[in-house]
Design a protein around this motif. Structure first.
Motif, PDB file in Angstrom:
ATOM      1  N   ARG A  83     152.480 -54.260  40.721  1.00 19.21           N
ATOM      2  CA  ARG A  83     152.836 -55.027  41.905  1.00 19.21           C
ATOM      3  C   ARG A  83     153.642 -54.178  42.909  1.00 19.21           C
ATOM      4  NH1 ARG A  83     154.775 -60.244  38.344  1.00 19.21           N
ATOM      5  NH2 ARG A  83     152.655 -60.948  37.718  1.00 19.21           N
ATOM      6  N   GLY A  84     154.552 -53.434  42.433  1.00 15.67           N
ATOM      7  CA  GLY A  84     155.352 -52.572  43.327  1.00 15.67           C
ATOM      8  C   GLY A  84     154.507 -51.508  43.980  1.00 15.67           C
ATOM      9  N   TYR A  85     153.545 -50.998  43.268  1.00 11.59           N
ATOM     10  CA  TYR A  85     152.700 -49.921  43.793  1.00 11.59           C
ATOM     11  C   TYR A  85     151.865 -50.420  44.975  1.00 11.59           C
ATOM     12  CZ  TYR A  85     148.972 -46.479  44.013  1.00 11.59           C
ATOM     13  OH  TYR A  85     148.064 -45.534  44.449  1.00 11.59           O
ATOM     14  N   THR A  86     151.331 -51.600  44.839  1.00  6.44           N
ATOM     15  CA  THR A  86     150.509 -52.139  45.933  1.00  6.44           C
ATOM     16  C   THR A  86     151.374 -52.429  47.168  1.00  6.44           C
ATOM     17  OG1 THR A  86     150.807 -54.355  44.976  1.00  6.44           O
ATOM     18  CG2 THR A  86     148.834 -53.139  44.341  1.00  6.44           C
ATOM     19  N   ALA A  87     152.610 -52.936  46.949  1.00  7.02           N
ATOM     20  CA  ALA A  87     153.515 -53.225  48.087  1.00  7.02           C
ATOM     21  C   ALA A  87     153.894 -51.930  48.785  1.00  7.02           C
ATOM     22  CB  ALA A  87     154.748 -53.959  47.579  1.00  7.02           C
ATOM     23  N   ARG A  88     154.187 -50.910  48.060  1.00  6.88           N
ATOM     24  CA  ARG A  88     154.609 -49.640  48.661  1.00  6.88           C
ATOM     25  C   ARG A  88     153.471 -48.985  49.434  1.00  6.88           C
ATOM     26  NH1 ARG A  88     157.430 -49.353  43.824  1.00  6.88           N
ATOM     27  NH2 ARG A  88     155.734 -48.183  42.818  1.00  6.88           N
ATOM     28  N   LEU A  89     152.260 -49.158  48.937  1.00  7.98           N
ATOM     29  CA  LEU A  89     151.132 -48.567  49.671  1.00  7.98           C
ATOM     30  C   LEU A  89     150.993 -49.219  51.043  1.00  7.98           C
ATOM     31  CD1 LEU A  89     148.361 -48.213  46.917  1.00  7.98           C
ATOM     32  CD2 LEU A  89     149.657 -46.392  48.039  1.00  7.98           C
ATOM     33  N   GLU A  90     151.174 -50.481  51.112  1.00  9.52           N
ATOM     34  CA  GLU A  90     151.059 -51.169  52.385  1.00  9.52           C
ATOM     35  C   GLU A  90     152.193 -50.732  53.341  1.00  9.52           C
ATOM     36  OE1 GLU A  90     149.438 -53.588  55.256  1.00  9.52           O
ATOM     37  OE2 GLU A  90     148.620 -52.911  53.346  1.00  9.52           O
ATOM     38  N   TYR A  91     153.379 -50.724  52.853  1.00  9.59           N
ATOM     39  CA  TYR A  91     154.535 -50.322  53.668  1.00  9.59           C
ATOM     40  C   TYR A  91     154.381 -48.874  54.168  1.00  9.59           C
ATOM     41  CZ  TYR A  91     159.262 -48.992  54.890  1.00  9.59           C
ATOM     42  OH  TYR A  91     160.377 -48.509  55.543  1.00  9.59           O
ATOM     43  N   LYS A  92     153.884 -48.034  53.306  1.00  9.93           N
ATOM     44  CA  LYS A  92     153.711 -46.623  53.668  1.00  9.93           C
ATOM     45  C   LYS A  92     152.695 -46.469  54.790  1.00  9.93           C
ATOM     46  CE  LYS A  92     152.827 -42.124  51.599  1.00  9.93           C
ATOM     47  NZ  LYS A  92     152.477 -41.414  50.363  1.00  9.93           N
TER      48      LYS A  92
END
Length: 1787
Positions: free
Chosen positions: A840-849
């Motif tokens: 879950r954190g990985y998908t959120a960080r990809l979007e933010y990045k």
């Protein structure tokens, strides 16, 4: 014990052998009577059965125990027989390299065929005065015994040296004569002993020749009688010769030579003086080339000729006579070249194509025609006429050879007569010692007349020897009161009768010679008819009728009769003799002037019968046969020998190949039989050969004694022991002082002793092994029990641990399984939760990045473009800066490297410091100029201030305008903000640059620190190098100075001997003149002779020239050389004093800072003392004032009225106070005078040091300040003003001002010190270079002629002395200056001042001088020197009082400016001291005058006024210095006198200690029970005189105490005493070591232990006397190492290396000698093997050392007399009335 019982198992015997003569074997089975064979085992462990003769039953001889092998005396052997003698000689000769062995009264000498260093003067000194048995066998021991018996018994002695050719007879006789010449000396001026020794090279040249057996064989016999006077000094000699081998002149066998003189002449043929002799090579003459061996290896005939001519000159044979002899000898050689040719069957003629006969006639100055005629004709006489008959060629040749032999015989006889004439003396000898050098028994393949005469002489000598040996044995038995039976010995009288009795061989030979037709064959038939089968000593050969056999005592000899008659008649043609008599050559005529009748039977005769009868009668009376002459001379010789005490030397030739130290058993046995050694052994063994004193027997065999057998009487103890041990009483006899044993009994006792010791050793070993085994068992048992205990405990603990672990394992498994299951569950659950969260954190960080990237893209592009532009600019700028930095760093590194290289070099350092002083001065001048400029600038500044005031107003006006401008600038603030942004960027770049600069600064600081460290290391290394170099130079120069001092003192010793000899000759001359003119004697003779002796003893000025004129013939060269040396030394002393003054100045500058501190301490102390005195003075004034007030108040009362009690008490107090006040005033006055004098002296010394180096301006300033500081003082002093006005304080303030000036000067002067030190070092290097140059000049001067070489050597030695004195003076003056500074401390100065003041107060006007009248001079010297007793002076008077008195008299003569009195006083004192020491040479007298001479010398130095010596004096002593005369030359004379006295003192000490050293250090048994006594021979038990009381080590220590305390009591300097002690210990070491090296019986393990104990006692004595630093302990090092060598293990290679490492003070010769002499005392010790000795020699072969065997016990170390100032003031010396010197007046 029966003889058969000795042949038991393991007994060793000798069996005959064809190769080795005798061979050793060991019994493997006991022998029983009746056994046909002996079961033996040879040394190579092979079995052997020795068959016995059943008829005779003779057993092989037994072998001696190993402990008895190698004994010095063959008679010490228990078994005396041929194999024992041969084996003992072989062991000593081949293994121990000992060539001498005693055999009773015989000295057996084996020719080593190698040069040995055992005949030097040190060996002679070692044997002189010793008993014959105390030292190892030597020819010198026999010579000493003969000399001692002659001196003691007043009976003539003879030494009989015999042996075959090549055995070394001539050398032995030569060394015997050398010993007599060295020991006895000559009492006459002619030096007879030198002439006796000089006769040897002459007789060897004309009487010795090379043979197949010997390169220097004597071909004649000689007997030399050396005459002695009543004082046992040689006064003359006489020589008799026997049977010269004349046939060698004309014939030599192969590999032989003619007499040496002919080859010496041929070797000198090229010399100008020998050219008239027309000689050539030895191969050109038949008389010298027949042997085809003209050269002897190792012999230079040319040098031998020089020695021969020198000996001729020494014996008084003039140069003209020498050339005449050489002329006649050359004529003989030319005569041999004359050829005779046949002219028919019965005639011949001379063929003189080569001209040799003409040369012969020219050399002999005879008629050529007469000689040519009579060489080929002879004269026949008949009753009526005389006929000239020609002779055949053979007869002519024989006649020529006979003439040559006859001429040579005449020359030989003439030379012998001239030698006897030179050795003769006008006075009759009181006694003589004869040395007989005669041929031994000879037997060759062909034996002729010469061998017959030689063996006849040996028969006579052997008979005399047998009788003498038998007589000695008989005397020994009778002296000890032992019953004896007649000993059967071989009597050779029947053989002698066969030769010389009536109708003997010689009579029949003479009878046959008188027969007209006598021949050798007819003589042989007469011998057969007369003696065959009638004499047991005469036999006839089976295969010859022209020979006969004589059974001599040594062997059978077959003689060939051919030539007997011709050699016995010795015919020569009379007409040839007449031709020679008609010669014009005076010397040749002198040779034949004693011939009156012809020699040939066919000579001329007068026609008358009566005349013919008279002529025949005269012929018979005059002409005797050779045999008759030889018999008569032999009888005369035997009469002479029988009238003397004989001493026998038997020389043995070891082999025929002349190999060194190789013994041929067959040749050795043959010679032992021939020379009588075995006969001596047989006579000794027939009686009681082994002889022991009771003490020796008790010491050796007390292990065999029982407790009840120990009695107080040693004799009874020995008797009881022997009766128990030896049942057969015939095997021993008890004498008065000795026990006599039969042969073999000592070996039996040794066997018993060895068995007893072996049993004791076994018992000890058994007990020790039992104790060790039980100890080991108990240790193992205890260890086993302990091991079991710990093992069982360990097993129980292991079981318990195992059970505990099993239970714990179950529990652990339970919990482990539970934990593993739970952990697996928790892990799985945690992993699932974690995976969900991360996804879950990985998908959120990809979007933010993605969003962030889109927003920042534009921003990044903007900044990147700006950054790239700025980055490009900065990179280019940084690259440029970096490139600049690299280039600058590279250049800096190059410069740094160059600076490092320059900094490392000393030259750079010197360049940097070069001119530093000038630079400092320039800087000082620049500083002064800058100060001047500053003053000018300050004036300019003041002027500028005035101008600046006006300008300030103008500036105020401008300020207002600027304020207006500021308002305008505010409007421009916007521009500033933009500029500030740019400034911020610049600041960032600046910070980066600062960081780079900081890094560079750090690197720079590191480089600087490295540079400073390198500079520091360079300076330290430079100082170390310079210091080490200076130390090395000092040590080297110190060693050279010691060597030069040793040479100079040796030269001084030789000069003293020459002076003594001159004085003796002068006294003899005066005695002779007085005896002739006895009536002219007067009372003034003594004074005149005394004045002459005075002027002859001092070698200065006019005295030297007068001495040279009186003794120019003998002492001119030595005295002139010594005078040159003394003058040169005086010049060197002056140069040394100049250098000394310069070095004192420089060294005192180094210590000036210390002087400042000393002056400050003195100032504080004196100020404190002054304040104390002032306070005391004030207190006294106050008390006085109070007393006066009290008196004034009570003046009206009655108590204080005059005459009252209170008044008297007050008056007494007032008087005492007044006296105390006056004393205080005097002390203040004295203190002030001391202060002023002391400060003036210090100021004078310090100013003198600085004024020499200061500039004139500084000198003026210093003088001005000094003048100002002392200007406040009044020229007149008053006590009240001193106390009231405070003048002392004013003086103190002026002194402080002066000290401040001195301190400032010291600071400036210290800057120049470094430069001066460098200059001194440069001077030292320059001196070193000059020394090397002078040494090179010395090596070059060796190639110069003799006179030039002496001058060059003198200059070289003087230059060396100059340089050494300079270096030593630098060091000595530095130390003296330090001592002076230490002595100048306040405590010392106050103490010395106090003593001086007290003396001055007591003797205020005395100046320390003594006055006397001229007529009292002789009285002064008589009382003060001649009659003064050292013992009384040393106890009752001041030490050195005579020296002080003489110096005080000298001071008065100097004060009066009387040069004559000064000269007489010094010369008379020196001569009187010499005379006293010559008359009274005891130790106390010599020690006393050594102390006074040194004190006199120190006084001359101390009061000479020279700065080097004056600095040690007090001011009062400096006032007493000599003022008018420079006595430096006399100081040198006194120094030489002190050296002479010191050397005389050492010789007296040596004479006292020498007889005590060997008995105390070696012979005395200091450790009881350690030493063992071995069997000794006859020599040890028959000393030449009764032994004195034995000396012990305690006696030596007591004597050393006497020496030490006597030296101290007489006031000798401590350094001199230390040198005397060192010399004493060196004498002890050298004498002990020399005796050890010459005594085989002393080289054992127990003796080494004893020596170490004795050395420890000596070291304790040194420790007790606090003399460890005197060098005495180091002088004992050779003896210590010798003792360690005796005790160390000597088996393996490691032992050899340990010996080489340990024995550094011993030479290789000494180490090898001790190893060869090492002798076991008991059978349990082992000998040193030959292989071990060779390994030691191999390890020591690279040592470079002297080859001398013995230490030089006569050497005297160089002595020095360091300056020792006297603390005694001359004015305080009181002369005791007991000296009776009232005529001396104190001045």
């Amino acid at each position: 014990m029966a003889a058969l019982e000795l042949y038991s198992k393991f007994a060793r015997v000798w069996i005959p052998d064809t190769t080795e003569v005798w061979r050793s074997a060991e019994l493997t089975k006991d022998y029983k009577p009746g056994d046909p064979v002996l079961h033996l085992q040879l040394e190579d462990e092979t079995g052997f059965e020795y068959k016995l003769d059943p008829k005779s039953g003779v057993l092989p001889p037994l072998r001696n125990p190993d402990i008895l092998v190698g004994e010095n005396d063959l008679t010490a052997l228990s078994y005396l027989h041929e194999p024992a003698v041969l084996h003992n000689l072989r062991v000593r000769f081949t293994d121990s390299k000992l060539i001498y062995t005693y055999c009773g009264i015989i000295l057996v000498a084996i020719n080593p065929y190698e040069s040995l260093s055992i005949y030097g003067s040190d060996i002679i000194s070692a044997y002189s005065g010793q008993n014959m048995g105390d030292m190892d066998p030597h020819i010198f021991a026999v010579s000493e015994e003969a000399y001692k018996q002659m001196a003691r018994d007043e009976k003539n002695q003879s030494i009989i040296v015999s042996g075959e050719s090549g055995a070394g007879k001539t050398v032995s006789a030569k060394y015997a004569m050398r010993y007599f010449a060295t020991v006895s000396g000559s009492s006459a001026e002619a030096r007879v002993e030198e002439k006796v020794l000089a006769s040897s090279p002459i007789m060897e040249a004309i009487g010795n020749a090379k043979t197949t057996r010997n390169d220097n064989s004597s071909r004649f016999g000689k007997y030399i009688e050396i005459g002695f006077d009543r004082n046992h000094h040689i006064i003359g000699a006489n020589m008799r010769t026997y049977l010269l081998e004349k046939s060698r002149v004309v014939f030599q066998a192969s590999e032989e030579r003619n007499y040496h003189i002919f080859y010496q002449l041929c070797a000198c043929a090229h010399l100008p003086e020998f050219e008239p002799l027309k000689l050539g090579s030895a191969d050109d003459f038949p008389y010298t080339n027949q042997g085809r061996s003209p050269i002897i290896e190792g012999v230079n005939d040319l040098k031998e000729m020089e020695a021969t001519r020198k000996a001729f000159s020494l014996l008084g044979i003039t140069e003209a006579h020498q050339m005449g002899l050489f002329q006649i000898l050359s004529a003989i050689l030319h005569l041999g070249n004359v050829e005779v040719k046949e002219r028919g069957s019965s005639s011949c003629g001379i063929s003189d194509e080569s001209g040799h006969l003409a040369v012969f006639c020219d050399l002999t100055e005879v008629s050529y025609e007469s000689m040519a005629h009579w060489l080929c004709h002879k004269k026949l006489k008949t009753a009526t006429e005389i006929l000239n008959k020609p002779v055949t060629r053979l007869e002519a040749t024989n006649g020529r050879d006979a003439l040559a032999k006859h001429i040579y015989a005449k020359i030989f006889s003439w030379i012998v007569s001239q030698v006897n004439k030179a050795l003769s003396t006008s006075s009759k000898p009181h006694s003589f010692i004869g040395v007989l050098d005669i041929y031994g028994f000879e037997t060759f393949e062909v034996n002729s007349f010469e061998q017959f005469c030689i063996n006849y002489a040996n028969e006579k000598l052997q008979q005399q020897f047998n009788m003498h040996v038998f007589k000695l044995e008989q005397e020994e038995y009778m002296k000890e009161q032992i019953p004896w039976t007649l000993i059967d010995f071989y009597d050779n009288q029947p053989c002698i009768n066969l030769i010389e009795a009536k109708m003997g061989l010689l009579d029949l030979l003479d009878e046959e010679c008188t027969m007209p037709k006598g021949s050798d064959d007819s003589w042989a038939q007469k011998l057969y008819n007369t003696h065959l089968k009638k004499s047991s000593h005469f036999e006839k050969p089976r295969m010859s009728n022209k020979a006969f056999i004589i059974l001599h005592f040594a062997d059978k000899v077959e003689y060939q009769c051919d030539g007997f008659l011709e050699k016995n008649k010795d015919t020569v043609n009379e007409e040839q003799i007449n031709v020679l008599k008609a010669s014009k050559f005076d010397l040749l005529v002198e040779l034949f002037q004693d011939e009156e009748t012809p020699a040939a039977p066919s000579s001329t005769a007068p026609p008358g019968r009566a005349k013919l009868g008279r002529s025949t009668q005269s012929f018979r009376e005059h002409k005797k046969s050779v045999g008759l002459q030889f018999r008569n001379s032999l009888h005369l010789l035997m009469d002479t020998l029988n009238a003397t005490t004989p001493h026998y030397v038997r020389c043995i030739k070891p082999n025929d190949v002349k190999a060194p130290f190789m013994l041929d058993p067959h040749r050795a046995v043959q010679q032992l039989r021939a020379c009588g050694v075995l006969e001596t052994i047989r006579i000794s063994s027939a009686g009681f050969p082994s002889r022991w004193t009771y003490q020796e027997f008790f010491s050796r065999y007390r292990v065999l004694m029982r407790q009840k057998e120990f009695l107080s009487d040693r004799k009874l103890t020995c008797q009881s022991v022997l009766e128990r041990l030896v049942q057969n009483k015939d095997k021993y006899q008890f004498g008065k002082t000795k026990i006599f044993f039969r042969a073999g009994q000592v070996a039996y006792l040794e066997k018993l002793r060895a068995d007893k010791l072996r049993a004791a050793c076994i018992n000890i070993q058994k007990t020790i092994r039992c104790w060790l085994a039980r100890k080991k068992y108990l240790r193992i048992r205890q260890a086993t029990i302990t091991l079991q205990k710990y093992t069982r405990g360990h097993q129980a603990r292991c079981l318990c641990k195992t059970l505990r672990r099993m239970r714990a394992t179950v529990i652990f498994q339970k919990y482990t399984r539970m934990w593993a299951a739970r952990r697996q569950f928790l892990r799985q659950r945690t992993a699932a939760v974690l995976i969900q969260r991360l996804l879950r954190g990985y998908t959120a960080r990809l979007e933010y990045k993605r969003l962030v990237c889109e927003r920042k893209a534009l921003l990044i592009q903007r900044w990147v473009r700006g950054f790239l532009a700025r980055w490009r600019f900065r990179r280019i700028k940084r690259a440029v800066v970096y490139l600049q930095c690299c280039v600058r760093r590279m250049l800096a590194r190059r410069e740094l490297k160059k600076l490092k290289i320059e900094a490392r070099s000393v030259e750079h350092y010197k360049k940097l410091n070069f001119g530093m002083e000038n630079k400092i001065m320039q800087l000082q001048r620049k500083l002064d100029e800058q100060h001047k400029e500053n003053r000018e600038l300050s004036e300019q500044t003041r002027q500028m201030e005035s101008h600046s005031a006006t300008e300030l107003e103008k500036l105020h006006m401008q300020l207002k305008t600027l304020q207006e401008v500021e308002v305008e600038s505010r409007h421009r603030g916007d521009l500033v903000t933009s500029l500030q942004e740019e400034l911020e960027l610049v600041r960032q770049e600046l910070e980066k640059n600062k960081e780079m600069v900081a890094e560079l600064n750090e690197k720079n600081t590191l480089l600087k620190s490295e540079k400073d460290e390198m500079n520091r290391l360079i300076q330290e290394q430079e100082q170390q190098i310079k210091g080490g170099f200076i130390l090395f130079c000092f040590e080297h120069l110190q060693a050279q100075l010691n060597e030069e001092r040793f040479r100079y003192q040796n030269l001084l010793t030789e000069h003293l001997k020459l002076e003594e000899r001159y004085a003796d000759l002068r006294s003899e001359k005066e005695a002779a003149e007085l005896s002739k003119h006895d009536h002219n004697r007067a009372d003034s003779g003594f004074s005149s002779s005394q004045s002459e002796s005075i002027h002859s003893s001092v070698l200065t000025g006019s005295e030297v020239s007068s001495l040279e004129r009186e003794d120019a013939g003998q002492m001119a060269a030595d005295v002139s050389l010594l005078l040159k040396l003394q003058r040169r030394v005086a010049e060197l002393e002056k140069e040394k004093m100049d250098l000394q003054s310069e070095m004192d100045t420089k060294e005192e500058q180094l210590e000036l800072e210390q002087t400042k501190r000393v002056l400050g301490a003195e100032r504080d102390y004196e100020a404190l003392k002054r304040q104390e005195l002032e306070s005391d003075n004030k207190k006294l004034k106050k008390d006085l004032q109070e007393l006066r007030q009290s008196l004034s108040k009570g003046s009206g009362s009655k108590l204080a009225s005059p005459g009252g009690q209170a008044y008297n008490v007050l008056l007494e107090q007032l008087n005492s106070t007044t006296e105390e006040l006056e004393m205080r005033k005097e002390e203040v006055l004295i203190l002030r005078s001391q202060l002023v004098n002391h400060e003036a002296f210090k100021h004078k010394v310090v100013c003198k040091l600085f004024l020499q180096k200061q500039e004139p301006k500084e000198i003026q300033v210093t003088q001005a300040v000094t003048h100002d500081s002392f200007s406040h003082r009044s020229p007149t002093l008053d006590l009240h003003e001193l106390n009231e006005d405070g003048e002392l304080w004013m003086a103190y303030e002026s002194l402080k001002e002066t000290n401040r000036i001195l301190v400032s000067q010291l600071q400036t002067q210290g800057q120049t010190h470094e430069k001066e030190v460098e200059g001194l070092r440069a001077e030292l290097l320059q001196l070193r270079a000059e020394l090397d140059q002078q040494q090179q000049m010395l090596s070059n001067s060796l190639e110069l002629p003799h006179d030039a070489r002496i001058q060059a050597s003198l200059q070289h030695e003087i230059s060396r002395l100059t340089q050494q004195n300079m270096v030593l003076d630098i060091i000595l003056h530095y130390s003296d200056f330090c001592v002076h500074i230490e002595q100048s401390s306040p405590e010392n100065m106050v103490g010395e001042s106090g003593r001086t003041v007290s003396i001055v107060r007591k003797e205020r006007d005395f100046q320390g001088m003594l006055e006397y009248r001229r007529e009292d001079e002789s009285k002064l010297f008589k009382i003060l020197i001649t009659e003064l007793k050292p013992r009384g002076v040393a106890v009752n008077l001041v030490t050195g009082l005579p020296a002080y008195i003489l110096f005080m008299c000298l001071r008065h003569a100097d004060y009066a400016n009387d040069d004559q009195r000064v000269s007489i006083l010094l010369n008379s004192s020196i001569n009187t001291i010499k005379n006293v020491l010559k008359k009274r040479g005891d130790f106390e007298t010599i020690s006393f005058w050594l102390a006074n001479t040194c004190r006199f010398l120190h006084c001359l130095r101390q009061y000479s006024g020279e700065e080097a010596y004056a600095k040690h004096n007090t001011p009062r002593q400096n006032e007493h210095c000599l003022t008018n005369f420079d006595l430096s030359e006399y100081r040198q004379v006194l120094s030489d006198l002190a050296i002479q006295i010191y050397q005389q003192l050492i010789r007296v000490i040596e004479n006292i200690l020498h007889p005590k050293i060997a008995p105390a250090m070696l012979e005395q048994e200091t450790i009881q029970g350690v030493m063992g006594v071995k069997p000794t021979g006859m020599r040890k038990r028959t000393p030449s005189f009764n032994e004195e009381g034995s000396h012990s080590l305690e006696s030596i220590l007591k004597q050393l105490d006497v020496f030490y305390y006597t030296l101290l009591q007489h006031g000798n300097d401590t350094e001199v005493v230390r040198q005397v002690i060192k010399q004493q210990f060196y004498v002890i070491c050298s004498v002990t070591l020399n005796n050890l090296l010459l005594r085989k019986d002393m080289c054992s393990w127990s003796k080494g232990l004893q020596i170490r104990y004795n050395v420890c006692q000596l070291e304790e004595w040194l420790l007790d006397k606090d003399l460890q630093g005197s060098g005495a302990r180091e002088s004992l090092e050779p003896l210590i190492q010798a003792a360690q060598l005796l005790q160390i293990k000597k088996k393996s290679q490691d032992d050899a290396e340990a010996i080489c490492t340990m024995c550094t003070a011993l030479t290789t010769e000494q180490i090898v000698k001790i190893l060869r002499l090492y002798t076991p005392v008991n059978e349990f010790e082992e000998r040193v093997s030959i292989s071990f000795i060779k390994s030691v020699q191999t390890l020591l072969k690279d040592r470079k050392e002297s080859s001398q065997l013995l230490m030089d016990a006569k050497i005297i170390f160089p002595v020095t007399f360091p300056f020792n100032p006297s603390p005694v003031a001359l004015e305080t010396i009181q002369i005791p009335s007991s000296l009776n010197l009232s005529f001396l007046t104190r001045v």
